[in-house]
Scaffold this active site. Structure first.
Site, PDB file in Angstrom:
ATOM      1  N   HIS B 318       8.689  -8.217  -1.516  1.00 53.97           N
ATOM      2  CA  HIS B 318       7.559  -9.087  -1.827  1.00 53.97           C
ATOM      3  C   HIS B 318       6.478  -8.222  -2.464  1.00 53.97           C
ATOM      4  O   HIS B 318       6.147  -7.168  -1.919  1.00 53.97           O
ATOM      5  CB  HIS B 318       7.045  -9.753  -0.548  1.00 53.97           C
ATOM      6  CG  HIS B 318       6.128 -10.906  -0.808  1.00 53.97           C
ATOM      7  ND1 HIS B 318       4.875 -10.742  -1.326  1.00 53.97           N
ATOM      8  CD2 HIS B 318       6.301 -12.236  -0.645  1.00 53.97           C
ATOM      9  CE1 HIS B 318       4.305 -11.930  -1.453  1.00 53.97           C
ATOM     10  NE2 HIS B 318       5.156 -12.854  -1.060  1.00 53.97           N
ATOM     11  N   ARG B 338      -1.981 -15.350  -4.772  1.00 53.05           N
ATOM     12  CA  ARG B 338      -1.924 -15.257  -6.235  1.00 53.05           C
ATOM     13  C   ARG B 338      -1.834 -16.643  -6.874  1.00 53.05           C
ATOM     14  O   ARG B 338      -2.389 -16.873  -7.935  1.00 53.05           O
ATOM     15  CB  ARG B 338      -0.756 -14.361  -6.660  1.00 53.05           C
ATOM     16  CG  ARG B 338      -1.083 -12.873  -6.536  1.00 53.05           C
ATOM     17  CD  ARG B 338       0.117 -11.991  -6.848  1.00 53.05           C
ATOM     18  NE  ARG B 338       1.152 -12.135  -5.824  1.00 53.05           N
ATOM     19  CZ  ARG B 338       2.434 -12.378  -6.075  1.00 53.05           C
ATOM     20  NH1 ARG B 338       2.867 -12.476  -7.308  1.00 53.05           N
ATOM     21  NH2 ARG B 338       3.292 -12.499  -5.082  1.00 53.05           N
TER      22      ARG B 338
END
Lengths: 226, 533
Positions: B318, B338
């Protein structure tokens, strides 16, 4: 990390010297434990590592999640890896989203004496007594949102003189809210219906039969929602 | 709390912030993506892998740490077990109590058969509980399962098994409806429209969420429903080997009561492995966002029983694990951060990659910025990271957005005196997910008769890279499919005499392959000492 300042902690009363930068959970492993109970996601989401502690020389008992809390010098600690709180069984399909349901399944919430021990004990900082108050009056949506960040560690219930299992009450309120009180999602119903009527089978099958180069081209040229 | 040195560097982030608002950093083209993957993605580092010496996938490469467990002896090697003394006798045995296991249990139980969930830790202790960002489903008018399929295939570099990818996207809206009807509290607008966002590599906003507790919300509802239905669950009792019957069909498992160290025999007509991932093997020394129990037990047991691995050499790092503070090193910073507009920045406060590339590309770009360009930010422990400019979220979506949509993240950082609304956070890729696993068909079946796999332990659905939000989806799609199929199939099965001959044979093959070892597997629990010698 080896240059770390060391502190003395007392795990179940036994003294260990551990680096002060560690979390309680890590310090137990540093001390030599291989955790079986009392350790789960190690990220503050699962509630497996509820811990009760007191700092030497102080009277107050404090609670926390072992994976989210640094050790302190003179910390006497024990974990609460399991709490035998009661969960009522129910068929969600047959329930109504109101105070009567709460009354039937969790009548003890009306025995709340307002001591606020639950709120004081919550490692997530939730206003537990408030969400129980919402449940009492059948304001399930408010109860649902106020209790939403609950990790069901059980500390609240362990401290409750009225034997309330707060985390189960919150869960019931959230499920009732999600199922019955939250607005219905029309686009979801429509799409599921289309799929059940096989309206999306053909476009999918066509894509599945394409070779990699065709798929690549479609992928690289696909429009992207702003 | 940040050090004085780090605070100085934050000033550079603040200095460039207003200039960056509203400016979209360009996405990479296919060649640039391929290049950064090859140069910096850990999957391309040969030293992290080894070819298996035995079994169905002999000659295939897998991470060294996994190979060590596969090329190890059974825990039962020198133990005399009376396999005629049955402790649990059920129709469907589900190994693992995460999202896939719970979904499988509900569907199998719905077939009117006897179900047992045996799980290593507590019921619900699983990566599902920690999935923060969301779950994908093409349920909006501008979207379709076909569009979702295209994203899945492109994200997986066109290696996915098409039938599995198609099943994933086609069942997705039905899964959301199923969850909604069970009372999962999705984020919705006043009129009931789902609040959805992009994830890395999506072409439509189809990420459904329940704040940043999406997985936790799903898991606690499924667990509650399993309990309401009265389905049997036995906790702290991991399976350590699959049992076969005389026809070499899966027929149960040997469980270990972790408290008493007693071995127990669970006999079943069908068996579903739903044991999850492998983050706690810390491939290539990476930190992990995974649950304590993520030790690849299911892969090891399934492989020993004859099931085939697929894409076991592809691991998802990740892009945004916690780099600082050290107490939560490796913990997940959800991609939703994000999705909501936070962008990665280097030591000069400059963006160096589009913030929503697919995870493999985004992670590689971060590693390149730190290792290749030496533009990372060093923390007091020596670990380097890059900034993730979280205050941008409040600028783009308004004050209060983080508290409302990322309460878990906000709380996690606040516990260590960092206010992510006002200060950027430091991130570094963390071992997050095994893209592959035991190969299944669209019903969750392996090639071992009556042995099913669901959830992260399964392979083929995502090919070589999974997109955000397709894991919560996959555990439920294939958990339900496996549960339904295994439940229905169990009705026509008569289990013959149980045996562990395949385990004995496996141990013999180990020797024949020249592997002399004292290693035993599955690992069951990791062992940490945090620097103590």
């Amino acid at each position: 990390m080896s240059q770390d300042q060391m502190v003395d902690i007392y795990i179940l009363g036994k003294k260990y010297s551990v680096p002060e930068s560690l979390t309680i959970m890590d310090s137990m492993e540093y001390a030599g434990y291989q955790l079986v109970r009392g350790c789960g996601c190690r990220s503050g989401f699962c509630g497996a590592c509820a811990t009760i502690y007191r700092i030497k020389g102080e009277k107050e008992l404090k609670v926390c999640l072992a994976c989210q809390t640094k050790v302190q010098d003179g910390m006497y600690l024990t974990q609460l890896p399991f709490f035998p709180g009661d969960k009522r069984q129910y068929d969600l399909e047959e329930l109504e989203p109101n105070a009567d349901t709460m009354m039937q399944l969790y009548p003890e919430i009306y025995s709340c004496v307002g001591c606020n021990s639950c709120t004081k004990g919550c490692p997530q900082g939730l206003n537990v007594m408030q969400y129980i108050a919402y449940a009492q009056r059948g304001d399930l949506e408010k109860c649902a949102h106020e209790s939403f960040d609950c990790v069901m560690c059980g500390i609240c219930a362990s401290r409750c003189p009225a034997n309330i299992t707060h985390y189960q009450v919150g869960l019931l309120a959230r499920r009732l809210t999600g199922k019955y009180l939250a607005p219905k999602t029309e686009h979801l119903q429509t799409r599921v219906k289309e799929i059940n009527e096989h309206k999306h089978d053909l476009p999918l099958q066509e894509l599945m039969q394409k070779d990699i180069d065709e798929i690549k081209e479609l992928y690289n040229l696909r429009d992207i929602e702003k | 709390m940040y050090t004085a040195q780090m605070r100085e560097l934050i000033k550079k982030v603040e200095a460039t912030r207003t200039k960056r608002v509203g400016i979209q950093f360009p996405r990479m083209n296919p060649d640039e993506r391929q290049q950064v993957l090859q140069e910096y993605h850990p999957d391309y580092r040969d030293s992290g892998f080894r070819c298996l010496a035995l079994g169905v996938n002999k000659g295939c490469k897998v991470p060294i740490e996994l190979a060590d467990l596969i090329e190890a002896k059974s825990r039962l090697e020198n133990i005399e077990l009376d396999l005629s003394k049955i402790d649990y006798d059920v129709d469907v045995l589900i190994i693992g109590g995460g999202g896939a296991g719970a979904a499988a249990a509900l569907e199998a139980f719905g077939q009117g058969v006897k179900v047992l969930i045996a799980t290593k830790l507590r019921f619900g202790d699983a990566n599902t509980m920690m999935a923060e960002g969301g779950i994908q489903a093409a349920d909006k008018p501008n979207d379709s399962p076909a569009q979702h399929y295209l994203d899945v295939m492109g994200g997986g570099h066109y290696t996915n098994v098409p039938e599995l990818a198609a099943a994933l996207v086609k069942d997705a809206p039905g899964v959301i409806k199923w969850l909604n009807d069970l009372g999962v509290l999705f984020d919705k607008d006043q009129d009931g429209t789902m609040v959805t966002t992009h994830g890395g590599g999506t072409s439509r906003k189809r990420m459904h969420a329940a704040a940043d507790y999406t997985g936790a919300e799903i898991m606690r509802v499924l667990r509650d429903e399993v309990q309401n239905q009265g389905i049997d669950v036995v906790e702290f009792s991991p399976a350590v080997d699959i049992l076969l019957d005389e026809d070499n069909r899966a027929a149960g498992a040997v469980l270990c009561n972790l408290e008493t160290q007693e071995y127990l025999i669970a006999r079943a007509k069908t068996v579903i492995i739903a044991t999850g991932g492998a983050g706690r093997l810390h491939y290539q020394g990476f930190p992990t966002s995974n649950h304590y129990g993520a030790t690849a037990d299911g892969l090891v047991m399934g492989y020993r029983a004859g099931a085939e691995l697929a894409f076991a050499d592809t691991i998802q790092y990740h892009p945004t694990g916690v780099a600082y503070p050290p107490q939560i090193f490796g913990a997940l910073v959800t991609e939703k951060v994000r999705s909501l507009g936070a962008t990665p920045l280097n030591i000069d406060g400059e963006q160096f990659v589009f913030h929503l590339e697919t995870r493999d590309v985004e992670a590689s770009a971060i590693i390149r910025e730190i290792q290749g360009r030496n533009k990372g930010i060093e923390t007091p422990t020596g670990v380097k990271g890059v900034w993730l400019d979280t205050p941008l979220i409040e600028i783009i979506h308004g004050e209060g957005t983080i508290e409302k949509r990322l309460p878990g993240m906000l709380r996690m950082y606040a516990k260590f005196d960092i206010d992510m609304r006002k200060e950027p956070i430091l991130v570094y890729p963390t071992l997050h997910y095994q893209n592959g696993g035991l190969l299944i068909d669209e019903h969750g079946q392996t090639k071992v008769e009556n042995l099913y796999v669901a959830g992260e332990a399964a392979g083929g659905i995502h090919g070589r890279n999974r997109l955000m939000g397709n894991s919560l989806l996959d555990i439920l799609v294939f958990g339900r499919r496996a549960g339904e199929h295994a439940g229905a199939k169990s009705k026509g099965i008569k289990v013959k005499k149980l045996n562990l001959d395949h385990v004995k044979k496996y141990n013999k093959y180990l020797e024949l392959s020249g592997i002399i070892t004292n290693r035993v597997s599955p690992m069951v629990l990791p062992h940490y000492t945090h620097g103590r010698e």
